[in-house]
Scaffold this motif. Structure first.
Motif, PDB file in Angstrom:
ATOM      1  N   LEU A 142      -4.349   0.090   4.660  1.00 45.67           N
ATOM      2  CA  LEU A 142      -3.631  -0.838   5.543  1.00 45.67           C
ATOM      3  C   LEU A 142      -4.439  -2.114   5.773  1.00 45.67           C
ATOM      4  CD1 LEU A 142      -2.304   1.742   8.146  1.00 45.67           C
ATOM      5  CD2 LEU A 142      -0.938   0.455   6.492  1.00 45.67           C
ATOM      6  N   GLU A 143      -5.745  -1.945   5.990  1.00 43.46           N
ATOM      7  CA  GLU A 143      -6.608  -3.117   6.199  1.00 43.46           C
ATOM      8  C   GLU A 143      -6.696  -3.973   4.938  1.00 43.46           C
ATOM      9  OE1 GLU A 143     -10.421  -1.895   7.672  1.00 43.46           O
ATOM     10  OE2 GLU A 143      -9.577  -1.110   9.536  1.00 43.46           O
ATOM     11  N   LEU A 144      -6.852  -3.321   3.787  1.00 45.92           N
ATOM     12  CA  LEU A 144      -6.992  -4.072   2.539  1.00 45.92           C
ATOM     13  C   LEU A 144      -5.689  -4.718   2.103  1.00 45.92           C
ATOM     14  CD1 LEU A 144      -9.520  -2.005   0.455  1.00 45.92           C
ATOM     15  CD2 LEU A 144      -9.706  -4.378   1.155  1.00 45.92           C
ATOM     16  N   GLU A 145      -4.565  -4.126   2.436  1.00 42.73           N
ATOM     17  CA  GLU A 145      -3.275  -4.750   2.131  1.00 42.73           C
ATOM     18  C   GLU A 145      -3.218  -6.136   2.779  1.00 42.73           C
ATOM     19  OE1 GLU A 145       1.486  -3.794   2.663  1.00 42.73           O
ATOM     20  OE2 GLU A 145       0.044  -2.871   4.023  1.00 42.73           O
ATOM     21  N   ALA A 146      -3.571  -6.218   4.048  1.00 38.33           N
ATOM     22  CA  ALA A 146      -3.568  -7.495   4.762  1.00 38.33           C
ATOM     23  C   ALA A 146      -4.659  -8.427   4.230  1.00 38.33           C
ATOM     24  CB  ALA A 146      -3.750  -7.262   6.255  1.00 38.33           C
ATOM     25  N   ALA A 147      -5.836  -7.880   3.969  1.00 37.05           N
ATOM     26  CA  ALA A 147      -6.952  -8.701   3.481  1.00 37.05           C
ATOM     27  C   ALA A 147      -6.649  -9.300   2.112  1.00 37.05           C
ATOM     28  CB  ALA A 147      -8.230  -7.873   3.438  1.00 37.05           C
TER      29      ALA A 147
ATOM     30  N   TRP B 231      -6.213   4.519   6.306  1.00 40.62           N
ATOM     31  CA  TRP B 231      -6.544   3.455   7.264  1.00 40.62           C
ATOM     32  C   TRP B 231      -7.080   2.226   6.539  1.00 40.62           C
ATOM     33  CZ3 TRP B 231     -11.432   1.473   7.475  1.00 40.62           C
ATOM     34  CH2 TRP B 231     -12.477   2.251   6.947  1.00 40.62           C
ATOM     35  N   GLU B 232      -7.864   2.454   5.484  1.00 44.77           N
ATOM     36  CA  GLU B 232      -8.435   1.321   4.776  1.00 44.77           C
ATOM     37  C   GLU B 232      -7.399   0.637   3.880  1.00 44.77           C
ATOM     38  OE1 GLU B 232     -12.670  -0.020   2.989  1.00 44.77           O
ATOM     39  OE2 GLU B 232     -12.024   2.001   2.438  1.00 44.77           O
TER      40      GLU B 232
ATOM     41  N   GLN C 110       0.866  -1.183   0.000  1.00 43.51           N
ATOM     42  CA  GLN C 110       0.000   0.000   0.000  1.00 43.51           C
ATOM     43  C   GLN C 110       0.896   1.225   0.000  1.00 43.51           C
ATOM     44  OE1 GLN C 110      -0.772   2.465   2.594  1.00 43.51           O
ATOM     45  NE2 GLN C 110       0.950   1.692   3.790  1.00 43.51           N
TER      46      GLN C 110
END
Length: 119
Positions: free
Chosen positions: A97-102, A94-95, A51
């Motif tokens: 970071l979440e989507l990178e992991a998802a 913030w999203e 990201q």
């Protein structure tokens, strides 16, 4: 170059994800995916998920030049795969970071044996 056998599953996995802040006026971040190729591996193909607040093309060039680089992308990065994440970008930090992991998790579940990044 023939597509890896898992590519269609990876495409479906990426499309199954959404971003609530995609296209928002304050969205300045992106998730990106890099195709990896390491001939020394049994299955040479893999994916790197990252990201950035920069243009993904520019960030890929940074990796290849060794600046704040993932060693996997620096050594084995072939090209970006923007079609996998176009529907998600741009989005808020913030999203991203979440989507990178998802995304990394979704690719693993889709049968991609070699997935880097996604922290």
């Amino acid at each position: 170059m023939p597509a890896p056998s898992w590519m269609k599953n990876a495409e479906r996995a990426a499309r199954a994800l959404g971003a609530s802040t995609a296209g928002h006026a304050r969205a300045r971040h992106s998730v990106y995916v890099v195709l990896l190729d390491n001939a020394a591996r049994r299955d040479p193909w893999g994916l790197y998920v990252g990201q950035t607040s920069r243009d993904p093309d520019w960030r890929f060039d940074q990796h290849k030049a060794g600046y704040k680089a993932s060693s996997a992308v620096r050594r084995f990065g072939v090209r970006l795969l923007p079609d996998l994440v176009r529907h998600l970008n741009p989005l808020q930090g913030w999203e991203s970071l979440e989507l990178e992991a998802a995304l990394a998790d979704a690719f693993r579940e889709a049968g991609v044996d070699w997935v880097e990044g996604g922290h």
